[in-house]
Design an enzyme around this catalytic site. Structure first.
Site, short mmCIF file in Angstrom:
data_model
loop_
_atom_site.label_atom_id
_atom_site.label_comp_id
_atom_site.label_asym_id
_atom_site.label_seq_id
_atom_site.Cartn_x
_atom_site.Cartn_y
_atom_site.Cartn_z
N TYR A 144 0.85 -1.19 0.00
CA TYR A 144 0.00 0.00 0.00
C TYR A 144 0.88 1.24 0.00
CZ TYR A 144 -3.47 3.45 1.53
OH TYR A 144 -4.29 4.56 1.62
N ASP A 239 9.41 3.01 -0.40
CA ASP A 239 8.37 3.66 0.40
C ASP A 239 8.57 3.28 1.86
OD1 ASP A 239 6.16 4.56 1.70
OD2 ASP A 239 4.68 3.63 0.36
N LYS A 267 4.27 9.25 8.63
CA LYS A 267 4.04 8.69 9.96
C LYS A 267 5.02 9.22 11.02
CE LYS A 267 1.11 5.15 8.20
NZ LYS A 267 1.13 4.35 7.00
C1 LIG Z 1 0.47 4.75 5.64
C2 LIG Z 1 1.21 4.50 4.40
C3 LIG Z 1 1.10 5.35 3.28
C4 LIG Z 1 0.09 6.46 3.21
O1 LIG Z 1 0.31 7.46 4.15
P1 LIG Z 1 -0.92 8.44 4.54
O2 LIG Z 1 -0.28 9.41 5.48
O3 LIG Z 1 -1.95 7.57 5.16
O4 LIG Z 1 -1.40 9.07 3.29
C5 LIG Z 1 1.93 5.13 2.21
N1 LIG Z 1 2.81 4.12 2.21
C6 LIG Z 1 2.94 3.28 3.25
C7 LIG Z 1 3.97 2.19 3.20
C8 LIG Z 1 2.14 3.43 4.37
O5 LIG Z 1 2.24 2.57 5.39
#
Ligand SMILES: *Cc1c(COP(=O)(O)O)cnc(C)c1O
Length: 427
Positions: A144, A239, A267
Site C-alpha cells: 500500500y 516507500d 508517519k
Molecule cells: C500509511 C502509508 C502510506 C500512506 O500514508 P498516509 O499518510 O496515510 O497518506 C503510504 N505508504 C505506506 C507504506 C504506508 O504505510
C-alpha cells in the site's frame, strides 16, 4: 459489547461522515464489531469515550513510537502554536528537519516536505515519470502506498500486462499504466520489466510490507531490484512511510543496506502531526518546480507545528540505545505471544522486524499477498474482539502490523501476553 458512548457517537458520526469514519479501516468492518471512539491517550494507553483503557499497539498506525503525549513533544507543539500555526512561507524549521532526515537517509540528498504519505508517494511517482520520460510504473501486489489513482490497482488477469482499478472512480486508462508483480518474486519482476523494456519509470515498494501484516523481503530481493533498476534506467522508489524511523533510525534501507533513488517518509517523521516527505538524488530532485518543470506544491507543506513535532520526535529517537530497547520489548512480546498460542490448537505464524509485527492465523510463512490472503480472517476478528475485551488495542485487520512504543513497560507487555493467553484459549 459494553461500548455505550462509542455506539452513540458512531450513530451520530454516520449522519455527517461516510461510514462514520475519516479513513475506512477505522470502522472495524473486518473484525465484526463497531469502532471505539477515542477520548484521549497517554504513553502506551488509549482511553475510549466509554471510559475503558487499552494498551495500544496501533500507535496511530505507526507514528507514536515514543508513546502518546510525550511531554517534550507536547511542550514543543504548544510553544510552536503560540508563535504561529502556519505562514505559507519558508522557516528554519523545515531546513532543520530536512538536515536531520538526510543524516539518517544519506540518499535523500534533497527532499520536499508534504502533509501525508499519500502525497509523498504520488509526488515521487510524478517526479520519476518526469525524470525518465516514461509512463508505466511497477508495484507489488499487497503493498500500500496511499490512495492516489495510479496506486489503487491490482494485477490484471492472465499475463498481468495491464493493471485493473481496485476502486470505482479510477479510470482504466490510468490503471493500465500500473504493472503489478508478486512481492518477493524477483524472477517475475524481471520478466515484467523485460516485457515492458524502456517503458517503466519506477518500481515502488515497501521494503518490509506492513500493509499485508509484516512481510519480510527475502534475501536478495531488494538487492535484485536495485540491480534491475540500475540496468534498466528505472527509478527505485523505496516507500518507508511505515518503516522509516521504525525498524531503525535509518529505516529499512539502513537495516538491509539497499538504497532507493527516491525514498518516501511519513508517519513517525511527523510525530503524530500530518507530515510526509519524499527525496533522493539531487539530479532527480532538482527537476521539481521551481528548479525544474515537474510541478508539486502544498499550502500547508512544511507546516511549522508539524516540523516542530517531527524535529522533537527525531531528536528523542536519536538517543543512544533507543532502537535496542524497542527490539528488546518487541522480542519479549514475540516470545510471550508465541508461548500463548499453546492455548490454541489451530495454526498461527508470527512475523516481526524490530518494532513491527503480525500474528497470522495460518501456518505461514507469509512471503506475498497470496500467502497473506490464506489467513483465517474470521478467527483473527474473534481474537481481536477478545483482546479488546481484555484491554489490548490491536490494529482492526489481519492485514495490518502491530507497533511497539518505547512507553510500553514490562507490566504492559505481561498484561498483553496474559490477555493473549485468554484470547487464544477462547478461540
Ligand atoms: C500509511 C502509508 C502510506 C500512506 O500514508 P498516509 O499518510 O496515510 O497518506 C503510504 N505508504 C505506506 C507504506 C504506508 O504505510
Amino acid at each position: 459489547m459494553k461500548h455505550q458512548t462509542s455506539a452513540t457517537l458512531f450513530e451520530r458520526a454516520k449522519q455527517t461522515i461516510p461510514g462514520g469514519v475519516n479513513s475506512p479501516v477505522r470502522a472495524f468492518k473486518s473484525v465484526g464489531c463497531d469502532p471505539i471512539f477515542i477520548d484521549k491517550a497517554e504513553g502506551p494507553y488509549i482511553f475510549d469515550a466509554d471510559g475503558n483503557r487499552y494498551i495500544d499497539y496501533v500507535g496511530s498506525w505507526g507514528p507514536m513510537i515514543l508513546g502518546h503525549c510525550h511531554p517534550k513533544v507536547v511542550e514543543a507543539i504548544q510553544q510552536a502554536a503560540a508563535t504561529g500555526a502556519s505562514f505559507g512561507a519558508p522557516t528554519e524549521r523545515e531546513i532543520i528537519l530536512a538536515e536531520m532526515v538526510r543524516e539518517a537517509y544519506p540518499n535523500m540528498e534533497k527532499m520536499r516536505m508534504v502533509s501525508s504519505g499519500t502525497e509523498a508517494t504520488m509526488s515521487a511517482i510524478r517526479l520519476a515519470r518526469g525524470y525518465t520520460g516514461r509512463d508505466k510504473i511497477l508495484k507489488f501486489d499487497g503493498c500500500y502506498h496511499g490512495h492516489a489513482d495510479s496506486l489503487l490497482v491490482k494485477a490484471g488477469s492472465g499475463a498481468a500486462t495491464f493493471g485493473v482499478p481496485t476502486s470505482p472512480g479510477v479510470p482504466a486508462d490510468f490503471a493500465k499504466h500500473t504493472l503489478t508483480a508478486t512481492y518477493n518474486d524477483l524472477e517475475e519482476t524481471k520478466a515484467l520489466v523485460a516485457a515492458n523494456k524502456g517503458e517503466i519509470a519506477c518500481i515502488i515498494l515497501e521494503p518490509i510490507a506492513g500493509n499485508m501484516g509484516c512481510v519480510i523481503p527475502r534475501s536478495g530481493f531488494l538487492e535484485g531490484l536495485r540491480a534491475l533498476c540500475d540496468a534498466e534506467g528505472i527509478v527505485l522508489i523505496i516507500d518507508e512511510v511505515m518503516t522509516g524511523f521504525r525498524v531503525a533510525f535509518g529505516g529499512a534501507q539502513e537495516r538491509f543496506g539497499v538504497r532507493g533513488d527516491l525514498c518516501c517518509l511519513g508517519k513517525i517523521i511527523g510525530g503524530g502531526l500530518p507530515v510526509g516527505a519524499f527525496g533522493g538524488k539531487k539530479e532527480i530532485m532538482d527537476m521539481l518546480s521551481p528548479e525544474g518543470g515537474v510541478y508539486q506544491a502544498g499550502t500547508l507543506s512544511g507546516n511549522p507545528l508539524a516540523m516542530t513535532a517531527g524535529i522533537t520526535t527525531l531528536s528523542l529517537l536519536k538517543q543512544e540505545g533507543f532502537y535496542d530497547q524497542i527490539e528488546e520489548k518487541s522480542a519479549y512480546l514475540e516470545a510471550g505471544l508465541k508461548a500463548a498460542t499453546a492455548k490454541y490448537s489451530g495454526p498461527t505464524c508470527f512475523q516481526r522486524v524490530g518494532g513491527m509485527f503480525c500474528t497470522y492465523f495460518q501456518a505461514g510463512p507469509v512471503n506475498s499477498f497470496a500467502d497473506a490472503a490464506r489467513s483465517d480472517t474470521d478467527l483473527f476478528g474473534k481474537f481481536f474482539r477478545q483482546m479488546l475485551e481484555g484491554g489490548v488495542n490491536l490494529a482492526p485487520s489481519q492485514f495490518e502490523a502491530g507497533f511497539m512504543s518505547i512507553a510500553h513497560s514490562q507490566t504492559d507487555l505481561d498484561t498483553t501476553i496474559a490477555a493473549a493467553e485468554k484470547s487464544f484459549a477462547a478461540l
